[in-house]
Design a protein around this motif. Structure first.
Motif, short mmCIF file in Angstrom:
data_model
loop_
_atom_site.label_atom_id
_atom_site.label_comp_id
_atom_site.label_asym_id
_atom_site.label_seq_id
_atom_site.Cartn_x
_atom_site.Cartn_y
_atom_site.Cartn_z
N HIS A 80 0.86 -1.23 -0.14
CA HIS A 80 0.07 -0.03 0.00
C HIS A 80 0.81 1.15 -0.07
O HIS A 80 0.50 2.36 -0.84
N ARG A 81 1.91 1.18 0.68
CA ARG A 81 2.76 2.30 0.96
C ARG A 81 3.76 2.64 -0.24
O ARG A 81 4.63 3.31 -0.29
N ARG A 82 3.76 1.38 -1.01
CA ARG A 82 4.68 1.24 -2.37
C ARG A 82 6.20 1.16 -1.78
O ARG A 82 6.94 2.08 -2.55
N GLU A 83 6.27 0.49 -0.81
CA GLU A 83 7.82 0.46 -0.43
C GLU A 83 8.56 -0.71 -0.96
O GLU A 83 7.63 -1.67 -1.32
N PRO A 84 9.82 -0.82 -0.99
CA PRO A 84 10.56 -1.88 -1.71
C PRO A 84 10.18 -3.12 -0.92
O PRO A 84 10.14 -2.97 0.48
N LEU A 85 10.00 -4.31 -1.67
CA LEU A 85 10.00 -5.61 -0.90
C LEU A 85 11.23 -6.34 -0.92
O LEU A 85 12.09 -6.25 -1.79
N SER A 86 11.28 -7.43 -0.23
CA SER A 86 12.40 -8.22 0.02
C SER A 86 12.35 -9.20 -1.20
O SER A 86 11.05 -9.36 -1.74
#
Length: 390
Positions: free
Chosen positions: A203-209
């Motif tokens: 939702h926050r469009r943060e990087p994923l592992s």
């Protein structure tokens, strides 16, 4: 004309005699040609049974029954003919899918017994179809309620996708595609299996592992595996499974099709999914489509242009809609919330721009009675201050 028998013959005297013979047992209507019969079918409810002569002026019986099958597939079709050659029977069976074949002259007892069997067959077919449709509708509703309660942002996403699909259908004169309509609702279903922390990062469009990205990429497969258990939805399951496949052959699944070999509905969902990611809680604007066009290789270019032409809003349309707060007792399914509705500990109950479902309403009423939330839900209203129903 439900549960009626339509008799088609170009002999007016024979039609009158058959109507007198059968009217005590059946609701009978008649037509003196295939053309007249098709006009009747187009203007009223389909009959239970059609009994058609073979040799008539204009369309013959085989042509007529073939068109009846196209117009009213549940109607049981039978043929009555004085020319019972083998080829006529073969054509009637193969092209008209007839239920019975009678030769003239036909005794009243044989004809009535055949009509009894045909009406029973019609009732069996329509009862099975009604049961299947209700089962299908109920299954989809259960899945949507599960999505609504366990992953509110996913439900909001599904509602938005479906709205966009219906606008595309309406404004682009695209034929209604029932599988696409259902697939747009069930597209986010696989995300329900993801941990909440991963959903929050999405939702926050943060990087994923790497592990998190792999979970997200495989979510369409999880959705497909659930949908595949519902009768008649195997096509929908495949659309959902390929929704993240890139036109250039990238995306999930790695060994999937590319280009126009990707089903049309999956190509459209890929565009709408990515548009939803960049739009957030706004409406599609020129800048959002510019973001998609920066990765044009992922999309069917002609389809992307159609989507943009249909969905791009004029500049300045992304402003917050008017709303007023309603008590939970006055909510009606389909009303759209203007803002996130949050419960204890900041837990999201409803995402902004979500149409409330019956499951939502029941939950909100219970939480309001327990004073977990305020009994005042922000609902989008029109220029007259009346709640909009999505």
């Amino acid at each position: 004309m439900s549960d009626t028998v339509l008799i088609i013959d170009d002999d007016a005297n024979l039609l009158s005699a058959m109507k007198r013979q059968l009217r005590s047992r059946f609701a009978v209507t008649t037509a003196q040609s295939g053309e007249e019969a098709l006009t009747l079918l187009g203007a009223s409810e389909a009959p239970a049974v059609v009994l058609c002569d073979m040799r008539m002026g204009g369309m013959n019986g085989v042509e007529t029954l073939r068109k009846v099958r196209d117009l009213a597939p549940d109607t049981v079709r039978m043929m009555l003919t004085g020319n019972a050659d083998t080829q006529t029977a073969i054509d009637a069976i193969n092209e008209g899918n007839i239920f019975r074949f009678f030769s003239k002259p036909c005794t009243p007892q044989v004809l009535e017994a055949g009509l009894d069997a045909a009406v029973a067959q019609y009732r069996l077919v329509t009862a099975e179809r009604e049961l299947l449709e209700k089962t299908l509708s109920g299954s989809i509703r259960v899945l949507m309620d599960m999505l609504a309660l366990t992953y509110p942002r996913g439900y909001a996403r599904a509602a938005r996708l479906r709205g966009w699909v219906r606008k595309m259908t309406r404004d682009n004169n695209m034929p209604h595609r029932w599988q696409l309509d259902i697939a747009s609702m069930l597209a986010p279903l696989g995300l329900v299996a993801l941990p909440e922390a991963v959903l929050a990062k999405l939702h926050r469009r943060e990087p994923l592992s790497d592990d998190e990205r792999a979970m997200v990429e495989r979510s369409p497969e999880a959705a497909r595996n659930v949908i595949n258990h519902i009768p008649r939805l195997q096509g929908v399951a495949e659309i959902v499974y390929l929704q993240n496949r890139g036109f250039d052959g990238s995306g999930f699944p790695a060994e999937g099709p590319s280009g126009v070999d990707i089903p049309f509905d999956s190509r459209l969902l890929r565009i709408l999914n990515d548009l939803g990611d960049v739009v957030g809680d706004s409406v599609p604007l020129a800048g959002h489509f510019a973001e998609l066009e920066a990765n044009a290789r992922w999309y069917d270019g002609a389809l992307l242009r159609k989507v943009r032409l249909c969905l791009e809003a004029p500049a300045g349309k992304g402003i917050k809609p008017a709303f007023r707060k309603l008590s939970t007792d006055t909510l009606i399914a389909g009303m759209v919330v203007s803002d996130d509705v949050v419960g204890e500990g900041g837990r999201l109950l409803l995402a902004a721009l979500t149409p409330v479902s019956e499951a939502h309403i029941e939950r909100l009423r219970n939480l309001a009675r327990l004073r977990v939330i305020a009994d005042a839900i922000p609902i989008i209203v029109d220029e007259r201050g009346q709640p909009k129903v999505g």
